[in-house]
Motif scaffolding. Structure first.
Motif, PDB file in Angstrom:
ATOM      1  N   UNK A   1      -0.543   0.039  18.254  1.00  0.00           N
ATOM      2  CA  UNK A   1      -0.368   0.756  16.992  1.00  0.00           C
ATOM      3  C   UNK A   1       0.570   1.948  17.106  1.00  0.00           C
ATOM      4  N   UNK A   2       0.321   2.808  18.078  1.00  0.00           N
ATOM      5  CA  UNK A   2       1.081   4.056  18.136  1.00  0.00           C
ATOM      6  C   UNK A   2       2.445   3.910  18.812  1.00  0.00           C
ATOM      7  N   UNK A   3       2.675   2.771  19.454  1.00  0.00           N
ATOM      8  CA  UNK A   3       3.989   2.559  20.070  1.00  0.00           C
ATOM      9  C   UNK A   3       4.742   1.455  19.337  1.00  0.00           C
ATOM     10  N   UNK A   4       4.300   0.197  19.473  1.00  0.00           N
ATOM     11  CA  UNK A   4       5.069  -0.923  18.938  1.00  0.00           C
ATOM     12  C   UNK A   4       5.096  -0.920  17.408  1.00  0.00           C
ATOM     13  N   UNK A   5       3.946  -0.777  16.784  1.00  0.00           N
ATOM     14  CA  UNK A   5       3.919  -0.788  15.317  1.00  0.00           C
ATOM     15  C   UNK A   5       4.707   0.386  14.738  1.00  0.00           C
ATOM     16  N   UNK A   6       4.590   1.555  15.348  1.00  0.00           N
ATOM     17  CA  UNK A   6       5.342   2.708  14.856  1.00  0.00           C
ATOM     18  C   UNK A   6       6.848   2.506  14.980  1.00  0.00           C
ATOM     19  N   UNK A   7       7.291   1.816  16.028  1.00  0.00           N
ATOM     20  CA  UNK A   7       8.713   1.519  16.159  1.00  0.00           C
ATOM     21  C   UNK A   7       9.196   0.735  14.937  1.00  0.00           C
ATOM     22  N   UNK A   8       8.424  -0.270  14.535  1.00  0.00           N
ATOM     23  CA  UNK A   8       8.785  -1.074  13.364  1.00  0.00           C
ATOM     24  C   UNK A   8       8.829  -0.221  12.106  1.00  0.00           C
ATOM     25  N   UNK A   9       7.771   0.534  11.872  1.00  0.00           N
ATOM     26  CA  UNK A   9       7.667   1.343  10.652  1.00  0.00           C
ATOM     27  C   UNK A   9       8.760   2.393  10.595  1.00  0.00           C
TER      28      UNK A   9
ATOM     29  N   UNK B   1       0.790  -1.229   0.000  1.00  0.00           N
ATOM     30  CA  UNK B   1       0.000   0.000   0.000  1.00  0.00           C
ATOM     31  C   UNK B   1       0.818   1.271   0.000  1.00  0.00           C
ATOM     32  N   UNK B   2       2.151   1.131   0.127  1.00  0.00           N
ATOM     33  CA  UNK B   2       2.998   2.316   0.173  1.00  0.00           C
ATOM     34  C   UNK B   2       3.045   2.909   1.568  1.00  0.00           C
ATOM     35  N   UNK B   3       3.940   3.871   1.791  1.00  0.00           N
ATOM     36  CA  UNK B   3       4.062   4.472   3.129  1.00  0.00           C
ATOM     37  C   UNK B   3       2.796   5.181   3.586  1.00  0.00           C
ATOM     38  N   UNK B   4       1.936   5.586   2.644  1.00  0.00           N
ATOM     39  CA  UNK B   4       0.676   6.223   3.018  1.00  0.00           C
ATOM     40  C   UNK B   4      -0.242   5.297   3.784  1.00  0.00           C
ATOM     41  N   UNK B   5      -0.045   3.976   3.644  1.00  0.00           N
ATOM     42  CA  UNK B   5      -0.864   3.017   4.375  1.00  0.00           C
ATOM     43  C   UNK B   5      -0.713   3.196   5.873  1.00  0.00           C
ATOM     44  N   UNK B   6       0.452   3.682   6.313  1.00  0.00           N
ATOM     45  CA  UNK B   6       0.690   3.872   7.744  1.00  0.00           C
ATOM     46  C   UNK B   6      -0.208   4.979   8.288  1.00  0.00           C
ATOM     47  N   UNK B   7      -0.426   6.020   7.493  1.00  0.00           N
ATOM     48  CA  UNK B   7      -1.324   7.098   7.908  1.00  0.00           C
ATOM     49  C   UNK B   7      -2.725   6.549   8.158  1.00  0.00           C
ATOM     50  N   UNK B   8      -3.182   5.681   7.266  1.00  0.00           N
ATOM     51  CA  UNK B   8      -4.523   5.110   7.422  1.00  0.00           C
ATOM     52  C   UNK B   8      -4.580   4.150   8.595  1.00  0.00           C
ATOM     53  N   UNK B   9      -3.468   3.495   8.895  1.00  0.00           N
ATOM     54  CA  UNK B   9      -3.399   2.686  10.111  1.00  0.00           C
ATOM     55  C   UNK B   9      -3.640   3.547  11.345  1.00  0.00           C
TER      56      UNK B   9
END
Length: 473
Positions: free
Chosen positions: A322-330, A100-108
């Motif tokens: 989402x805002x802590x663990x997933x963001x660390x990965x991204x 989905x591209x990096x924009x997918x993270x915004x929608x997450x």
């Protein structure tokens, strides 16, 4: 066999394209989150501080023992987070980035922000309608608040049974195949360990924990979850700081990709806004599970004085995921600048991307791969435990305690098989089963939203909680 698996992957991919497309589950999930945000007057914001306060005040590794009576509040949220923080935070995030591209993270992020309100509602209503099964075990979750909350009619019983079957397939079987698949893939990359060997090891360890029942499950999650999250977050932050000069460009890619996807990575895969939103929200759901109906099984059995006390922890659970663990990965992967395409295809994908990002600075290539392999083991294995428990609750609903032993054995078999199967097919199967289990859960949540609002209103007014004031006769 290879051709058959490819065709099967294509079939489920086409179905998921509709289920997770812009006209079905995405607006339903986001709309439900927005609905609860409005009806509960921004509960994810007004109770955010209270959630953190309750999390830390209840933290204990030597508290009450879980059993038939339920779990402590901290054990319940630890079990919920164990299920939420899994491969979705590593492999799922990378799938969203590549597809989905990096924009997918915004929608997450947007989906999670709304999902915090949904998860609050799920935890609250699960507390209201929890009960005991034929063996005296405290149980709760969507099947129970659907069947009991909607009047114990033929329609409600059908929805409850539909949900139970869907979640058993989605998480107990298919979802745990994904977790095992990701672990075996990471161990193959890091240790050159054959996938079948990893699969056997996972199946044996999981089986031992499953046989110990809710007491052993709670004991494992309350210890593993805090440790694994803290270690991963600290090391991830170190890597991101080392790539600090790339952080502004990273955020630019995310926001630009959300609204003009073709401008990122040279339009390598022909991204579109719909594609970014689909993969972002789908993988976001797989990660934080808000609205999916899974984590209420853990929140339901917490021993609290008022459902709101557990509901606020539902808000924090989604935030941490989402805002802590997933963001660390991204942030680690994007700031490392390692995503490359050749002839429109990614050079690396999945867990290898995460391993490569962490290997950039952490004492050489080998250590990064080993570190992520170990982290993924704890993330994914804790999720296996949580998802098994969620499925077990629904086995109890459908068949009573007599159905537990066959379920335990089948889950162990699926864990082994999952370590061997091609990951593209496994992900498509999980997306499909996740999608169909969402439907009855959201229907019931919306129909019971008045009860959630009443519980929260009375709590804010300082009224003592009496379940008989809210439960439908």
């Amino acid at each position: 066999m290879e051709a058959f698996l490819q065709n099967l992957t294509h079939v489920f991919g086409s179905i998921n394209g509709f289920v997770w497309g812009p006209y079905f589950l995405i607006p339903l999930l986001c709309g439900t989150g927005m609905f609860f945000t409005l009806r509960l007057k921004g509960v994810q914001f007004s109770k955010f501080g209270a959630g953190w306060s309750r999390l830390f005040s209840n933290f204990s590794l030597k508290g009450e023992k879980a059993g038939k009576h339920g779990m402590s509040s901290f054990q319940a949220v630890a079990t919920a987070i164990a299920a939420q923080v899994g491969t979705g935070n590593l492999v799922g995030a990378m799938t969203a980035l590549i597809m989905g591209g990096p924009g997918a993270i915004f929608w997450m992020w947007l989906a999670a922000l709304a999902g915090m309100a949904t998860n609050f509602a799920e935890a609250c209503i699960a507390q209201v309608y929890k009960t005991k099964d034929n063996s005296g075990q405290t149980v709760g979750g969507p099947a129970y608040y659907i069947s009991r909350g909607l009047g114990n009619t033929g329609f409600s019983k059908f929805l409850a049974a539909f949900f139970s079957v869907a979640i058993i397939l989605a998480l107990g079987f298919m979802g745990n195949m994904v977790q095992a698949n990701s672990i075996s893939d990471a161990f193959l990359n890091a240790f050159s360990l054959p996938t079948w060997v990893t699969g056997i090891g996972l199946a044996i360890i999981a089986g031992i924990i499953f046989m110990g029942g809710v007491k052993r499950i709670a004991s494992v999650t309350e210890k593993v979850v805090p440790l694994m999250a803290i270690v991963y977050i600290i090391v991830g932050i170190i890597v991101i700081i080392m790539n600090a000069s790339n952080i502004p460009a990273m955020f630019a890619m995310i926001f630009k990709g959300a609204f003009n996807p073709r401008s990122v990575w040279g339009g390598a895969l022909g991204f579109g806004i719909g594609r970014a939103a689909r993969y972002g929200i789908a993988r976001g759901l797989f990660s934080n599970e808000a609205g999916m109906g899974s984590t209420p099984h853990a929140h339901a059995v917490a021993n609290v004085d008022n459902p709101v006390e557990q509901g606020v922890l539902g808000i924090i659970a989604v935030f941490i995921d989402t805002f802590v663990v997933l963001n660390i990965t991204v942030f680690t992967v994007l700031s490392s600048g390692i995503i490359k395409f050749e002839n429109g295809q990614p050079v690396m994908k999945g867990i290898q991307l995460v391993q490569e990002a962490f290997s950039q600075h952490l004492f050489g290539h080998t250590f990064g791969y080993l570190f992520i392999a170990i982290c993924l083991f704890f993330f994914a294995f804790s999720t296996i435990i949580g998802w098994y428990y969620f499925g077990e609750t629904n086995i109890r609903y459908l068949f009573g305690s007599k159905g537990l032993m066959p379920y335990k054995l089948l889950v162990v078999i699926f864990i082994f098989l999952g370590s061997l199967l091609k990951i593209d097919l496994v992900w498509e199967l999980v997306d499909f089963f996740n999608g169909i289990m969402v439907i009855p859960n959201l229907i019931s949540l919306l129909l019971l939203s008045g009860t959630v609002a009443a519980v929260l209103r009375d709590y804010n007014a300082g009224k003592p909680y009496d379940v008989n004031n809210y439960i439908r006769k």
